[in-house]
Design a protein around this motif. Structure first.
Motif, short mmCIF file in Angstrom:
data_model
loop_
_atom_site.label_atom_id
_atom_site.label_comp_id
_atom_site.label_asym_id
_atom_site.label_seq_id
_atom_site.Cartn_x
_atom_site.Cartn_y
_atom_site.Cartn_z
N GLY A 118 40.51 31.15 42.03
CA GLY A 118 40.33 32.34 41.60
C GLY A 118 39.64 31.94 40.08
O GLY A 118 38.94 31.21 39.67
N SER A 119 39.29 33.38 40.07
CA SER A 119 38.87 33.96 38.23
C SER A 119 40.03 33.41 37.42
O SER A 119 40.78 33.16 38.08
N ARG A 120 39.39 32.55 35.98
CA ARG A 120 39.95 31.92 35.34
C ARG A 120 40.90 33.03 34.38
O ARG A 120 41.50 33.05 33.67
N ASN A 160 36.20 30.16 41.47
CA ASN A 160 36.28 30.58 42.61
C ASN A 160 35.44 29.44 43.52
O ASN A 160 34.88 29.47 44.35
N VAL A 161 36.39 28.18 43.27
CA VAL A 161 36.14 27.50 44.76
C VAL A 161 36.92 27.44 45.64
O VAL A 161 38.05 27.69 45.69
N SER A 162 36.51 27.57 46.76
CA SER A 162 37.31 27.96 48.10
C SER A 162 37.60 26.42 48.40
O SER A 162 37.75 25.61 48.25
N GLU A 163 38.64 26.82 49.19
CA GLU A 163 39.86 25.86 49.97
C GLU A 163 39.25 24.79 50.97
O GLU A 163 39.85 25.21 51.58
N ASN A 164 37.52 24.63 51.10
CA ASN A 164 37.54 24.16 52.31
C ASN A 164 36.54 23.13 51.53
O ASN A 164 36.49 22.31 50.47
N ASP A 182 48.12 34.88 43.70
CA ASP A 182 47.12 34.59 43.07
C ASP A 182 46.71 35.26 41.71
O ASP A 182 47.36 35.10 40.06
N SER A 183 47.43 36.86 41.72
CA SER A 183 47.09 37.44 40.41
C SER A 183 47.74 38.71 40.58
O SER A 183 46.99 39.53 41.09
#
Length: 371
Positions: A47-49, A78-82, A232-233
Protein backbone atom coordinates in the motif's frame (compact mmCIF):
# COMPACT_ATOMS: atom_id res chain seq x y z
CA UNK A 1 19.28 9.88 -8.04
CA UNK A 2 16.66 10.16 -5.32
CA UNK A 3 14.41 7.34 -4.16
CA UNK A 4 11.35 8.87 -5.78
CA UNK A 5 13.16 9.25 -9.12
CA UNK A 6 14.26 5.62 -8.89
CA UNK A 7 10.66 4.57 -8.46
CA UNK A 8 9.42 6.75 -11.33
CA UNK A 9 12.16 5.53 -13.67
CA UNK A 10 11.47 1.88 -12.88
CA UNK A 11 7.73 2.24 -13.47
CA UNK A 12 8.40 4.11 -16.71
CA UNK A 13 10.65 1.33 -17.97
CA UNK A 14 8.16 -1.36 -16.95
CA UNK A 15 5.28 0.51 -18.54
CA UNK A 16 6.96 1.31 -21.86
CA UNK A 17 8.88 -1.92 -22.41
CA UNK A 18 12.27 -0.22 -22.32
CA UNK A 19 13.95 -2.66 -19.95
CA UNK A 20 16.21 -3.87 -22.75
CA UNK A 21 17.14 -0.29 -23.63
CA UNK A 22 17.96 0.41 -19.99
CA UNK A 23 20.27 -2.58 -19.84
CA UNK A 24 21.95 -1.54 -23.08
CA UNK A 25 22.40 2.10 -22.02
CA UNK A 26 23.74 2.05 -18.45
CA UNK A 27 25.16 5.54 -18.90
CA UNK A 28 21.65 6.89 -19.30
CA UNK A 29 19.80 4.90 -16.67
CA UNK A 30 22.37 3.44 -14.28
CA UNK A 31 25.48 5.59 -14.60
CA UNK A 32 24.82 7.53 -11.40
CA UNK A 33 23.75 4.45 -9.49
CA UNK A 34 26.42 1.87 -10.14
CA UNK A 35 28.84 3.21 -7.53
CA UNK A 36 26.46 5.06 -5.24
CA UNK A 37 26.95 2.72 -2.30
CA UNK A 38 28.20 -0.66 -1.16
CA UNK A 39 24.72 -1.99 -0.44
CA UNK A 40 21.51 -1.25 -2.32
CA UNK A 41 18.36 -2.17 -0.43
CA UNK A 42 14.89 -2.45 -1.92
CA UNK A 43 11.63 -2.18 0.04
CA UNK A 44 8.33 -3.31 -1.44
CA UNK A 45 4.98 -2.25 0.05
CA UNK A 46 1.47 -3.45 -0.71
CA UNK A 47 0.00 0.00 0.00
CA UNK A 48 0.90 3.64 0.44
CA UNK A 49 3.90 4.66 2.54
CA UNK A 50 1.82 7.30 4.34
CA UNK A 51 -1.16 5.13 5.31
CA UNK A 52 -0.95 5.76 9.08
CA UNK A 53 -0.47 2.03 9.39
CA UNK A 54 1.38 -1.06 8.22
CA UNK A 55 3.18 0.34 5.21
CA UNK A 56 4.06 3.57 6.97
CA UNK A 57 5.63 1.57 9.81
CA UNK A 58 7.92 -0.21 7.33
CA UNK A 59 8.74 3.06 5.56
CA UNK A 60 9.82 4.48 8.92
CA UNK A 61 12.21 1.57 9.29
CA UNK A 62 13.50 2.18 5.76
CA UNK A 63 14.21 5.82 6.60
CA UNK A 64 16.30 4.72 9.57
CA UNK A 65 18.60 2.51 7.49
CA UNK A 66 18.78 5.07 4.67
CA UNK A 67 21.02 7.12 6.97
CA UNK A 68 23.45 4.24 7.48
CA UNK A 69 26.86 4.60 5.85
CA UNK A 70 27.24 2.66 2.62
CA UNK A 71 23.51 2.07 2.11
CA UNK A 72 21.14 3.28 -0.61
CA UNK A 73 17.41 2.65 -0.22
CA UNK A 74 14.90 2.21 -3.04
CA UNK A 75 11.18 1.80 -2.42
CA UNK A 76 8.15 0.67 -4.41
CA UNK A 77 4.64 1.10 -3.04
CA UNK A 78 1.18 -0.17 -4.02
CA UNK A 79 2.49 -3.51 -5.31
CA UNK A 80 -0.14 -6.24 -5.39
CA UNK A 81 0.28 -9.69 -3.84
CA UNK A 82 0.57 -11.45 -7.21
CA UNK A 83 3.02 -11.62 -10.11
CA UNK A 84 3.33 -7.84 -9.87
CA UNK A 85 5.69 -8.28 -6.93
CA UNK A 86 7.81 -10.68 -8.97
CA UNK A 87 8.18 -8.06 -11.69
CA UNK A 88 9.07 -5.45 -9.09
CA UNK A 89 11.75 -7.65 -7.51
CA UNK A 90 13.29 -8.49 -10.87
CA UNK A 91 13.23 -4.84 -11.86
CA UNK A 92 15.00 -3.83 -8.66
CA UNK A 93 17.69 -6.45 -9.27
CA UNK A 94 18.23 -5.93 -12.99
CA UNK A 95 17.71 -2.18 -13.28
CA UNK A 96 18.77 -0.90 -9.87
CA UNK A 97 21.46 -3.40 -8.85
CA UNK A 98 19.65 -4.09 -5.56
CA UNK A 99 21.50 -6.58 -3.35
CA UNK A 100 18.97 -6.98 -0.52
CA UNK A 101 15.17 -7.00 -0.88
CA UNK A 102 12.62 -6.61 1.90
CA UNK A 103 9.22 -7.82 0.70
CA UNK A 104 6.88 -6.62 3.42
CA UNK A 105 3.39 -7.97 2.73
CA UNK A 106 2.04 -11.37 3.82
CA UNK A 107 1.04 -12.62 0.36
CA UNK A 108 4.43 -11.90 -1.21
CA UNK A 109 6.27 -14.91 0.16
CA UNK A 110 4.88 -18.08 -1.35
CA UNK A 111 5.27 -18.50 -4.29
CA UNK A 112 6.62 -15.09 -5.30
CA UNK A 113 9.66 -14.44 -3.09
CA UNK A 114 10.69 -18.09 -3.12
CA UNK A 115 10.40 -18.25 -6.91
CA UNK A 116 12.49 -15.12 -7.55
CA UNK A 117 15.00 -16.10 -4.86
CA UNK A 118 15.69 -19.31 -6.78
CA UNK A 119 16.33 -17.32 -9.96
CA UNK A 120 18.68 -14.85 -8.27
CA UNK A 121 20.84 -16.75 -5.78
CA UNK A 122 23.25 -13.82 -5.32
CA UNK A 123 20.50 -11.52 -4.01
CA UNK A 124 19.36 -11.66 -0.38
CA UNK A 125 15.58 -11.78 0.16
CA UNK A 126 13.85 -11.27 3.49
CA UNK A 127 10.09 -11.43 3.87
CA UNK A 128 7.95 -10.01 6.64
CA UNK A 129 5.93 -12.74 8.31
CA UNK A 130 6.75 -15.69 6.11
CA UNK A 131 7.44 -19.00 7.77
CA UNK A 132 10.88 -19.79 6.26
CA UNK A 133 11.76 -23.47 6.24
CA UNK A 134 15.00 -25.26 5.35
CA UNK A 135 13.46 -26.45 2.09
CA UNK A 136 13.11 -22.81 0.97
CA UNK A 137 15.92 -21.07 -0.93
CA UNK A 138 19.00 -20.43 1.19
CA UNK A 139 19.09 -16.76 0.16
CA UNK A 140 15.54 -16.22 1.42
CA UNK A 141 14.33 -15.81 4.99
CA UNK A 142 11.72 -14.15 7.16
CA UNK A 143 11.38 -11.67 9.98
CA UNK A 144 8.48 -10.61 12.18
CA UNK A 145 7.63 -9.12 15.53
CA UNK A 146 5.57 -10.49 18.37
CA UNK A 147 3.05 -7.70 18.22
CA UNK A 148 0.49 -9.95 19.88
CA UNK A 149 2.23 -8.91 23.12
CA UNK A 150 1.08 -5.34 22.51
CA UNK A 151 -2.35 -6.52 21.43
CA UNK A 152 -2.63 -8.39 24.73
CA UNK A 153 -1.84 -5.11 26.50
CA UNK A 154 -4.37 -3.34 24.27
CA UNK A 155 -6.86 -5.87 25.56
CA UNK A 156 -5.91 -5.23 29.20
CA UNK A 157 -6.53 -1.51 28.74
CA UNK A 158 -9.76 -2.19 26.84
CA UNK A 159 -10.89 -4.54 29.60
CA UNK A 160 -10.58 -1.74 32.14
CA UNK A 161 -12.23 0.88 29.96
CA UNK A 162 -15.25 -0.98 28.59
CA UNK A 163 -18.62 -0.50 30.24
CA UNK A 164 -20.68 -2.66 27.90
CA UNK A 165 -18.26 -5.61 28.08
CA UNK A 166 -18.45 -5.70 24.30
CA UNK A 167 -15.24 -5.16 22.37
CA UNK A 168 -14.79 -5.01 18.61
CA UNK A 169 -12.03 -6.27 16.33
CA UNK A 170 -12.02 -5.31 12.64
CA UNK A 171 -9.84 -7.72 10.68
CA UNK A 172 -8.83 -8.00 7.04
CA UNK A 173 -8.37 -11.75 6.61
CA UNK A 174 -8.49 -14.97 8.60
CA UNK A 175 -4.77 -15.75 8.54
CA UNK A 176 -2.72 -17.02 11.50
CA UNK A 177 -1.16 -13.64 12.33
CA UNK A 178 -4.56 -11.98 12.45
CA UNK A 179 -6.12 -14.75 14.54
CA UNK A 180 -3.19 -14.56 16.94
CA UNK A 181 -3.84 -10.85 17.46
CA UNK A 182 -7.57 -11.35 17.95
CA UNK A 183 -6.88 -14.05 20.52
CA UNK A 184 -4.24 -12.06 22.41
CA UNK A 185 -6.46 -8.97 22.55
CA UNK A 186 -9.40 -11.00 23.84
CA UNK A 187 -7.31 -12.84 26.41
CA UNK A 188 -5.89 -9.56 27.70
CA UNK A 189 -9.36 -8.13 28.12
CA UNK A 190 -10.76 -11.26 29.76
CA UNK A 191 -7.86 -11.27 32.23
CA UNK A 192 -9.57 -8.15 33.60
CA UNK A 193 -13.14 -9.42 33.28
CA UNK A 194 -13.91 -12.96 31.99
CA UNK A 195 -17.40 -11.88 30.93
CA UNK A 196 -16.02 -9.63 28.19
CA UNK A 197 -16.64 -10.70 24.60
CA UNK A 198 -14.96 -9.64 21.37
CA UNK A 199 -17.00 -9.30 18.22
CA UNK A 200 -14.97 -9.78 15.03
CA UNK A 201 -15.85 -8.42 11.61
CA UNK A 202 -13.78 -9.32 8.54
CA UNK A 203 -13.52 -6.87 5.65
CA UNK A 204 -11.97 -9.29 3.16
CA UNK A 205 -8.79 -7.42 2.27
CA UNK A 206 -6.01 -5.30 3.74
CA UNK A 207 -7.25 -1.88 2.69
CA UNK A 208 -10.98 -1.35 2.13
CA UNK A 209 -11.84 2.00 3.77
CA UNK A 210 -15.56 1.87 3.01
CA UNK A 211 -15.98 -1.58 4.56
CA UNK A 212 -13.83 -0.54 7.52
CA UNK A 213 -16.07 2.47 8.14
CA UNK A 214 -19.18 0.30 7.84
CA UNK A 215 -17.73 -2.25 10.26
CA UNK A 216 -16.84 0.44 12.80
CA UNK A 217 -20.30 1.96 12.73
CA UNK A 218 -21.94 -1.45 12.79
CA UNK A 219 -20.04 -2.37 15.95
CA UNK A 220 -20.85 0.99 17.54
CA UNK A 221 -24.54 0.36 16.80
CA UNK A 222 -24.22 -2.93 18.76
CA UNK A 223 -23.03 -1.07 21.87
CA UNK A 224 -19.39 -2.03 21.36
CA UNK A 225 -17.42 0.64 23.23
CA UNK A 226 -13.77 -0.29 22.49
CA UNK A 227 -12.46 -1.25 19.04
CA UNK A 228 -9.11 -2.37 17.69
CA UNK A 229 -8.14 -3.79 14.32
CA UNK A 230 -5.76 -5.64 12.02
CA UNK A 231 -6.01 -3.87 8.67
CA UNK A 232 -3.24 -2.08 6.81
CA UNK A 233 -4.45 1.47 7.40
CA UNK A 234 -6.45 2.11 10.60
CA UNK A 235 -7.09 5.74 9.62
CA UNK A 236 -10.79 5.42 8.90
CA UNK A 237 -11.44 3.23 11.94
CA UNK A 238 -9.70 5.70 14.25
CA UNK A 239 -11.62 8.65 12.81
CA UNK A 240 -14.96 6.85 12.99
CA UNK A 241 -14.33 5.81 16.60
CA UNK A 242 -13.60 9.41 17.52
CA UNK A 243 -16.79 10.63 15.86
CA UNK A 244 -18.94 7.88 17.42
CA UNK A 245 -17.53 8.25 20.94
CA UNK A 246 -15.99 4.75 20.89
CA UNK A 247 -12.59 4.09 22.43
CA UNK A 248 -9.90 2.93 20.02
CA UNK A 249 -6.71 0.89 20.46
CA UNK A 250 -4.36 1.51 17.55
CA UNK A 251 -2.34 -0.83 15.41
CA UNK A 252 0.87 -0.73 13.30
CA UNK A 253 1.69 2.93 14.09
CA UNK A 254 0.20 5.59 16.33
CA UNK A 255 -3.16 6.99 15.26
CA UNK A 256 -3.42 9.16 18.40
CA UNK A 257 -3.74 12.42 16.48
CA UNK A 258 -6.70 11.01 14.53
CA UNK A 259 -8.64 10.21 17.71
CA UNK A 260 -7.28 12.60 20.37
CA UNK A 261 -10.08 11.99 22.88
CA UNK A 262 -10.78 8.31 22.28
CA UNK A 263 -7.32 6.84 21.60
CA UNK A 264 -6.36 4.57 24.50
CA UNK A 265 -3.03 3.09 23.38
CA UNK A 266 -1.78 1.01 20.48
CA UNK A 267 0.34 -1.87 19.25
CA UNK A 268 3.16 -0.40 17.18
CA UNK A 269 5.96 -1.86 15.09
CA UNK A 270 9.54 -0.65 15.49
CA UNK A 271 10.98 -2.06 12.26
CA UNK A 272 14.14 0.03 12.59
CA UNK A 273 15.56 -2.57 15.00
CA UNK A 274 15.31 -5.71 12.80
CA UNK A 275 16.14 -3.77 9.62
CA UNK A 276 19.36 -2.41 11.09
CA UNK A 277 20.25 -5.87 12.34
CA UNK A 278 19.81 -7.48 8.94
CA UNK A 279 21.47 -4.68 6.98
CA UNK A 280 24.46 -4.67 9.33
CA UNK A 281 24.84 -8.42 8.79
CA UNK A 282 24.91 -8.05 5.01
CA UNK A 283 27.34 -5.12 5.20
CA UNK A 284 29.62 -7.31 7.28
CA UNK A 285 29.51 -10.06 4.67
CA UNK A 286 27.38 -12.28 6.90
CA UNK A 287 24.07 -14.04 6.27
CA UNK A 288 21.13 -12.46 8.14
CA UNK A 289 19.15 -14.86 10.31
CA UNK A 290 16.73 -16.92 8.28
CA UNK A 291 14.08 -16.80 11.00
CA UNK A 292 14.31 -13.49 12.83
CA UNK A 293 11.75 -12.72 15.52
CA UNK A 294 11.47 -10.38 18.49
CA UNK A 295 8.97 -8.72 20.76
CA UNK A 296 8.92 -6.05 23.44
CA UNK A 297 12.14 -7.32 25.01
CA UNK A 298 14.03 -7.05 21.73
CA UNK A 299 12.52 -3.69 20.76
CA UNK A 300 10.78 -5.02 17.63
CA UNK A 301 7.41 -3.76 18.91
CA UNK A 302 6.26 -1.09 21.34
CA UNK A 303 3.13 0.23 23.04
CA UNK A 304 1.75 3.65 22.16
CA UNK A 305 1.71 6.21 24.98
CA UNK A 306 -1.53 6.06 26.94
CA UNK A 307 -4.30 8.44 25.96
CA UNK A 308 -5.90 10.93 28.35
CA UNK A 309 -8.91 8.73 29.11
CA UNK A 310 -6.91 5.73 30.41
CA UNK A 311 -7.40 5.29 34.16
CA UNK A 312 -4.58 4.91 36.66
CA UNK A 313 -5.69 1.37 37.48
CA UNK A 314 -5.58 0.37 33.82
CA UNK A 315 -2.11 1.86 33.41
CA UNK A 316 -0.75 0.05 36.45
CA UNK A 317 -2.17 -3.30 35.36
CA UNK A 318 -0.82 -3.00 31.82
CA UNK A 319 2.56 -1.72 32.98
CA UNK A 320 2.99 -4.65 35.37
CA UNK A 321 2.30 -7.17 32.60
CA UNK A 322 4.48 -5.27 30.14
CA UNK A 323 7.39 -5.42 32.56
CA UNK A 324 6.98 -9.19 32.88
CA UNK A 325 6.85 -9.55 29.08
CA UNK A 326 10.04 -7.55 28.71
CA UNK A 327 11.69 -9.77 31.30
CA UNK A 328 10.57 -12.99 29.61
CA UNK A 329 8.35 -13.88 32.56
CA UNK A 330 4.95 -13.78 30.88
CA UNK A 331 3.55 -16.40 28.50
CA UNK A 332 0.38 -15.42 26.64
CA UNK A 333 -0.60 -18.80 25.23
CA UNK A 334 -0.70 -21.18 28.15
CA UNK A 335 -3.22 -23.76 29.29
CA UNK A 336 -5.84 -24.49 30.12
CA UNK A 337 -7.20 -22.66 27.09
CA UNK A 338 -10.33 -23.37 25.06
CA UNK A 339 -11.40 -22.12 21.67
CA UNK A 340 -14.76 -20.48 21.03
CA UNK A 341 -16.24 -23.86 20.12
CA UNK A 342 -15.46 -25.30 23.55
CA UNK A 343 -12.50 -27.42 22.43
CA UNK A 344 -9.32 -27.51 24.48
CA UNK A 345 -6.52 -26.08 22.32
CA UNK A 346 -3.85 -25.89 25.04
CA UNK A 347 -4.05 -28.36 27.89
CA UNK A 348 -3.48 -27.45 31.52
CA UNK A 349 0.22 -27.33 32.32
CA UNK A 350 1.20 -26.75 28.69
CA UNK A 351 2.40 -23.50 27.16
CA UNK A 352 3.72 -22.17 23.88
CA UNK A 353 6.54 -19.62 24.03
CA UNK A 354 6.59 -16.85 21.47
CA UNK A 355 9.16 -18.50 19.17
CA UNK A 356 7.10 -21.69 18.93
CA UNK A 357 6.14 -21.89 15.25
CA UNK A 358 2.96 -23.71 16.27
CA UNK A 359 1.58 -20.25 17.05
CA UNK A 360 2.35 -19.08 13.51
CA UNK A 361 0.00 -21.74 12.15
CA UNK A 362 -2.91 -20.72 14.40
CA UNK A 363 -6.34 -21.56 12.94
CA UNK A 364 -8.66 -21.11 15.93
CA UNK A 365 -10.22 -18.35 18.02
CA UNK A 366 -10.31 -18.33 21.80
CA UNK A 367 -13.28 -18.51 24.09
CA UNK A 368 -14.98 -15.13 24.21
CA UNK A 369 -14.67 -14.33 20.52
CA UNK A 370 -17.81 -14.02 18.41
CA UNK A 371 -17.55 -13.94 14.63
Amino acid sequence: MSESNGISRRRFIQGTGLAGLAAAMPGVWMGNLAHASDLRVGFIYVGSRDDYGYNQSHASGARAIRDMSGVTVLQEENVSENVAVERTMESMINLDDVNLIFATSFGYYDPHVTRIAERYPDTVFRHCGGLWEESDPENAGSYFGYIDECQYLNGVIAGHMTRSKRLGFIAAREIPQVLRNINAFTMGARSVDPEIQTRVLYTGDWHLPTREAEATNGLADQNVDVITCHVDSPMVIAEQCESRGVYFCGYHASQADLAPERYLTGAEWNWEVPYRRMVEAVLAGETPEHFLRGGLAEGFVRLSPYGPAVTDGARRNADEIKEKMEGGEFVIFRGPLKDNQGNTVIAEGESHEQRDTWLERMDWLVEGVRN
